[in-house]
Design a protein around this motif. Structure first.
Motif, PDB file in Angstrom:
ATOM      1  N   THR A   1       8.580  -0.393 -12.217  1.00 48.49           N
ATOM      2  CA  THR A   1       8.604  -0.353 -10.755  1.00 48.49           C
ATOM      3  C   THR A   1       7.533   0.626 -10.306  1.00 48.49           C
ATOM      4  O   THR A   1       7.311   1.660 -10.949  1.00 48.49           O
ATOM      5  CB  THR A   1       9.973   0.090 -10.221  1.00 48.49           C
ATOM      6  OG1 THR A   1      10.275   1.400 -10.719  1.00 48.49           O
ATOM      7  CG2 THR A   1      11.061  -0.884 -10.657  1.00 48.49           C
ATOM      8  N   ILE A   2       6.861   0.306  -9.202  1.00 48.04           N
ATOM      9  CA  ILE A   2       5.767   1.129  -8.700  1.00 48.04           C
ATOM     10  C   ILE A   2       6.071   1.504  -7.255  1.00 48.04           C
ATOM     11  O   ILE A   2       6.390   0.635  -6.428  1.00 48.04           O
ATOM     12  CB  ILE A   2       4.424   0.384  -8.781  1.00 48.04           C
ATOM     13  CG1 ILE A   2       4.132  -0.019 -10.236  1.00 48.04           C
ATOM     14  CG2 ILE A   2       3.289   1.246  -8.235  1.00 48.04           C
ATOM     15  CD1 ILE A   2       2.859  -0.834 -10.397  1.00 48.04           C
ATOM     16  N   ALA A   3       5.976   2.792  -6.958  1.00 48.83           N
ATOM     17  CA  ALA A   3       6.226   3.280  -5.604  1.00 48.83           C
ATOM     18  C   ALA A   3       5.130   4.249  -5.213  1.00 48.83           C
ATOM     19  O   ALA A   3       4.606   4.990  -6.051  1.00 48.83           O
ATOM     20  CB  ALA A   3       7.594   3.952  -5.518  1.00 48.83           C
ATOM     21  N   VAL A   4       4.780   4.243  -3.924  1.00 46.58           N
ATOM     22  CA  VAL A   4       3.794   5.169  -3.372  1.00 46.58           C
ATOM     23  C   VAL A   4       4.504   6.077  -2.381  1.00 46.58           C
ATOM     24  O   VAL A   4       5.130   5.587  -1.428  1.00 46.58           O
ATOM     25  CB  VAL A   4       2.639   4.421  -2.683  1.00 46.58           C
ATOM     26  CG1 VAL A   4       1.630   5.414  -2.119  1.00 46.58           C
ATOM     27  CG2 VAL A   4       1.970   3.462  -3.648  1.00 46.58           C
ATOM     28  N   ASN A   5       4.433   7.375  -2.633  1.00 45.69           N
ATOM     29  CA  ASN A   5       5.087   8.371  -1.782  1.00 45.69           C
ATOM     30  C   ASN A   5       6.580   8.045  -1.661  1.00 45.69           C
ATOM     31  O   ASN A   5       7.253   7.842  -2.666  1.00 45.69           O
ATOM     32  CB  ASN A   5       4.395   8.439  -0.424  1.00 45.69           C
ATOM     33  CG  ASN A   5       2.927   8.844  -0.566  1.00 45.69           C
ATOM     34  OD1 ASN A   5       2.572   9.607  -1.463  1.00 45.69           O
ATOM     35  ND2 ASN A   5       2.072   8.329   0.312  1.00 45.69           N
ATOM     36  N   ASP A   6       7.082   7.945  -0.443  1.00 44.11           N
ATOM     37  CA  ASP A   6       8.504   7.680  -0.238  1.00 44.11           C
ATOM     38  C   ASP A   6       8.794   6.210   0.032  1.00 44.11           C
ATOM     39  O   ASP A   6       9.915   5.854   0.423  1.00 44.11           O
ATOM     40  CB  ASP A   6       9.027   8.518   0.939  1.00 44.11           C
ATOM     41  CG  ASP A   6       8.938  10.007   0.658  1.00 44.11           C
ATOM     42  OD1 ASP A   6       9.070  10.381  -0.520  1.00 44.11           O
ATOM     43  OD2 ASP A   6       8.725  10.786   1.608  1.00 44.11           O
ATOM     44  N   ASN A   7       7.820   5.348  -0.160  1.00 46.96           N
ATOM     45  CA  ASN A   7       8.021   3.928   0.091  1.00 46.96           C
ATOM     46  C   ASN A   7       8.910   3.313  -0.983  1.00 46.96           C
ATOM     47  O   ASN A   7       9.071   3.856  -2.081  1.00 46.96           O
ATOM     48  CB  ASN A   7       6.674   3.201   0.130  1.00 46.96           C
ATOM     49  CG  ASN A   7       5.772   3.728   1.237  1.00 46.96           C
ATOM     50  OD1 ASN A   7       6.262   4.146   2.291  1.00 46.96           O
ATOM     51  ND2 ASN A   7       4.472   3.723   0.999  1.00 46.96           N
ATOM     52  N   ALA A   8       9.454   2.160  -0.666  1.00 47.68           N
ATOM     53  CA  ALA A   8      10.333   1.469  -1.604  1.00 47.68           C
ATOM     54  C   ALA A   8       9.547   1.015  -2.829  1.00 47.68           C
ATOM     55  O   ALA A   8       8.384   0.606  -2.732  1.00 47.68           O
ATOM     56  CB  ALA A   8      10.982   0.272  -0.919  1.00 47.68           C
ATOM     57  N   ALA A   9      10.199   1.095  -3.984  1.00 51.24           N
ATOM     58  CA  ALA A   9       9.558   0.686  -5.229  1.00 51.24           C
ATOM     59  C   ALA A   9       9.513  -0.832  -5.322  1.00 51.24           C
ATOM     60  O   ALA A   9      10.429  -1.529  -4.880  1.00 51.24           O
ATOM     61  CB  ALA A   9      10.315   1.261  -6.419  1.00 51.24           C
ATOM     62  N   VAL A  10       8.436  -1.333  -5.906  1.00 44.12           N
ATOM     63  CA  VAL A  10       8.281  -2.775  -6.089  1.00 44.12           C
ATOM     64  C   VAL A  10       8.200  -3.063  -7.582  1.00 44.12           C
ATOM     65  O   VAL A  10       7.606  -2.298  -8.342  1.00 44.12           O
ATOM     66  CB  VAL A  10       7.016  -3.296  -5.377  1.00 44.12           C
ATOM     67  CG1 VAL A  10       7.125  -3.091  -3.875  1.00 44.12           C
ATOM     68  CG2 VAL A  10       5.766  -2.612  -5.910  1.00 44.12           C
ATOM     69  N   PRO A  11       8.806  -4.156  -8.045  1.00 41.61           N
ATOM     70  CA  PRO A  11       8.735  -4.486  -9.476  1.00 41.61           C
ATOM     71  C   PRO A  11       7.349  -5.008  -9.844  1.00 41.61           C
ATOM     72  O   PRO A  11       6.658  -5.631  -9.039  1.00 41.61           O
ATOM     73  CB  PRO A  11       9.806  -5.565  -9.636  1.00 41.61           C
ATOM     74  CG  PRO A  11       9.914  -6.189  -8.280  1.00 41.61           C
ATOM     75  CD  PRO A  11       9.645  -5.100  -7.289  1.00 41.61           C
ATOM     76  N   ALA A  12       6.945  -4.738 -11.065  1.00 45.54           N
ATOM     77  CA  ALA A  12       5.638  -5.193 -11.548  1.00 45.54           C
ATOM     78  C   ALA A  12       5.685  -5.272 -13.065  1.00 45.54           C
ATOM     79  O   ALA A  12       6.650  -4.835 -13.707  1.00 45.54           O
ATOM     80  CB  ALA A  12       4.528  -4.255 -11.088  1.00 45.54           C
TER      81      ALA A  12
END
Length: 717
Positions: A64-75
């Motif tokens: 999972t990849i997240a930037v700052n406090d944004n929701a994580a996205v699967p990858a």
């Protein structure tokens, strides 16, 4: 600054049998003992051999990849290389890079055959590796419009219950930490002037008995009234010689001593002498009993990957061997001992060491799983921060990295992961040059943490460089107000002399060399050493010993250094005035352990040993020779007899008490030592730097060169 979190999902929860082979066909990789790697040929590096011939597939990991406090996205992260390409590219490019490379002949035959074009091709492949990793992340990133820097955390979660973390079970494999993530720092990214990579191992914290929390490294950095406590362990493999000899033992000691010179008494730096497993445990135990807690331990020694008693491939560390019994004849080099990394990690856990630095090759090696990674094992045992080497590494790369790393960590008070990044950046700006060509191997110096740093540590406020604290600082641990001397049998008060407080402050930092490490080993092991310069012009034996004494005082090895002449031991009247010893001619003490300032401020920690006794002019006293004057011969013989008796009593008391050392300075060879002074139960040492040729220490006794017997190859001025 934007922060990116790449969080892996353990293999069993991914439903993957293997990241590189079809389900049911995973075969554990086969590693070779690193001892064999040092002398073997092109194919004797850690390999990944598969008994089942199947088409190669790129390994994949669900993240999972997240930037700052944004929701994580699967990858999905795909390995840019096939497993075989790690050998064909990385291992060939870094071939034998842990060796000194004193000549072009010591380079890999593969690189010699390929020449410059072959090396450039490998560098292109490595550069594309980093770009491919970044492209996989970039498609899932949404940076802030004004961001110019990016901190990337590669988080590898602990395996699910029932999984085997070493990558040898059918349901698990190497995690995403097996990838060369640090190559991202060299990728050119629009708007991003700087990328930083930190590896996070999300492993459970081991249970410990509750006690009062100890000051952390970050707390010391934030409070100028506190002191840094650093412990250094140095060991070398003296069995290597010629073009394959070990690098000088100052890779870590030089930058640490320079840092100490900058921050003065704010850095308590001590060295484990000799660098043995037993001495490490004893050193930590002694200091813990005195209330001294080390924030960081640095291991400047070799790493190995070899099988344990159960046949599992595990990492080992090469320490000096303790309790070495001297031989009755012939030259002997310091011996070594392999210790399992898990045993060393248990010792560090017992004393709650927070940070560890390893410059051993393969200390972060985990291509087959975390069981072969020294860094991961230390993190499992509770260490919070680890800096280690991802693969084979050249000694000059290590030197460049550590010089910047410790300057940033201790002087500029930067967080551990930022200091590590600055060290890699220094290597990029000043690449290691081997046989006239620069190599880009900055990505080998990796850093791990057990937890993601706080927001303040991610983007810290700029701090002023470390000041030298006052002697009243809270970090100055009060200890003894007196010292014990075997000459009196009681702890004695140090004579207050104002000059003692400043005499050691301005001396330059000396460069440790292999033969000086050999001196330390022999002195710590046998307690009595005869140091000889073999009458070589320009040897500067006395000044070298003075510099060594200065270093031993500054690192709290001894509390004082006393100087004598050999004829002083033949004075019976002085023996009655000073029971058990003789009157010294000169005396040096620790800079913070003398002078009138001791009457106003508390003392620092107690020295580990009491006294180093240095005796000069010994050759002419114990072996005066014969003159034409019979009366003079009788006087010299009487002095010789009395001096020998005095030295014997002195050495016996020294061995019995076990907290001091005796060092003779002379010019004679090993045979002379065995004839006149070996009854003192010590060792002979030669003040001669180790050359790059086959050294005569290994093939015969070293004796004084004469016109009839010229020195053999290796005895150089």
């Amino acid at each position: 600054m934007d922060v990116v979190y790449v969080h892996s999902i353990p293999a069993r929860r991914q439903g993957l049998a293997s990241a590189s082979l079809p389900a049911g066909h995973h075969v554990a990789p086969a590693h070779r003992d690193h001892d064999e790697l040092q002398s073997a040929g092109e194919d004797d590096t850690p390999q990944h051999n598969h008994t089942t011939q199947l088409p190669q597939r790129h390994r994949q990991w669900s993240v999972t990849i997240a930037v700052n406090d944004n929701a994580a996205v699967p990858a999905t992260i795909t390995d840019p290389f096939f497993e075989a390409e790690y050998k064909e590219v990385f291992e060939h490019y870094l071939r034998d890079s842990d060796r000194p490379r004193w000549s072009a002949e010591s380079m890999s035959m593969t690189l010699q055959e390929r020449g410059g074009d072959g090396v450039s091709h490998l560098e292109d492949l490595i550069r594309k590796y980093g770009e491919e990793l970044w492209s996989q992340l970039e498609q899932n990133l949404n940076f802030s419009p004004d961001a110019t820097e990016c901190q990337i955390y590669i988080v590898e979660s602990a395996p699910a219950p029932g999984d085997n973390a070493n990558g040898t079970s059918p349901g698990s494999g190497p995690g995403i930490h097996c990838l060369a993530w640090e190559l991202l720092e060299a990728v050119h990214v629009t708007r991003m002037s700087k990328l930083r990579v930190t590896r996070i191992s999300d492993v459970p914290l081991p249970q410990r008995p509750y006690h009062r929390p100890l000051p952390t490294l970050a707390a010391v950095q934030a409070n100028p009234a506190l002191n840094f406590h650093v412990l250094l362990v140095v060991a070398r493999d003296f069995s290597r010689h010629g073009a394959e000899r070990d690098p000088e033992p100052d890779l870590a000691q030089w930058p640490l001593m320079n840092a100490r010179r900058k921050v003065h008494s704010r850095l308590l730096l001590e060295v484990v002498r000799p660098g043995s497993q037993e001495e490490l445990a004893e050193h930590l135990e002694i200091r813990a009993s005195q209330g001294v807690h080390f924030h960081l331990v640095h291991f400047d020694l070799h790493g190995r990957i070899k099988q344990d008693e159960l046949g599992n491939e595990v990492p080992w560390l090469l320490f000096a061997k303790q309790n070495h019994v001297p031989r009755t004849h012939g030259y002997q080099v310091p011996q070594t001992h392999l210790a399992k990394a898990a045993d060393i990690a248990a010792v560090l856990a017992r004393y709650e060491i927070e940070s560890v630095v390893l410059n051993a090759c393969l200390s972060a090696y985990n291509r087959s799983g975390s069981a072969t990674s020294l860094a991961h094992i230390f993190l499992q045992h509770g260490v919070c921060n680890v800096s280690a080497m991802w693969f084979f590494v050249h000694w000059q790369t290590v030197a460049t990295y550590l010089d910047t790393f410790y300057d940033e960590l201790l002087y500029h008070c930067k967080p551990f992961h930022i200091a590590a990044h600055q060290g890699r950046e220094a290597i990029r700006q000043k690449p290691t040059s081997r046989t006239g060509r620069e190599y880009q191997d900055f990505f080998l110096c990796v850093n791990y943490s057990r937890k993601i740093p706080t927001a303040h540590a991610i983007d810290p406020v700029t701090r002023e460089p470390s000041p030298a604290p006052s002697a009243r600082s809270a970090g100055s641990t009060t200890s003894n107000a007196s010292g014990k001397s075997f000459m009196s049998g009681v702890w004695k008060q140090t004579t207050p002399r104002l000059a003692d407080s400043f005499i050691l402050g301005g001396e330059p930092v000396m460069r440790m060399q292999l033969h000086l490490l050999e001196l330390e080993y022999k002195l710590m092991t046998f307690r009595v050493v005869y140091a000889s310069d073999l009458r070589r012009p320009g040897s500067k034996l006395s000044s070298t010993i003075d510099q060594m004494a200065h270093m031993w005082l500054n690192t709290n090895l001894v509390d004082e250094v006393l100087y004598y002449k050999a004829k002083d031991f033949a004075r019976s009247t002085l023996s009655r005035m000073f029971p058990g010893g003789v009157k010294h001619r000169d005396r040096r003490t620790r800079a913070t352990n003398g002078g009138y300032l001791q009457l106003l401020f508390p003392r620092p920690v107690r020295a580990l040993r009491q006294t180093l006794h240095v005796v000069t002019d010994v050759d002419g006293v114990v072996a005066p020779g014969y003159l034409a004057d019979a009366g003079r011969n009788a006087q010299l013989e009487l002095r010789r007899s009395m001096a020998q008796a005095g030295l014997r009593r002195f050495a016996e008391r020294l061995h019995e008490d076990g907290h001091s050392y005796l060092l003779f300075l002379g010019s004679e060879d090993a045979q002379w030592w065995r004839t006149y002074l070996q009854h003192l139960q010590g060792e002979w040492w030669m003040h001669l730097p180790w050359s790059y040729t086959v050294h005569s220490r290994y093939i015969r006794d070293v004796r004084l060169p004469t016109e009839e017997r010229k020195p053999k190859l290796g005895i150089q001025g």
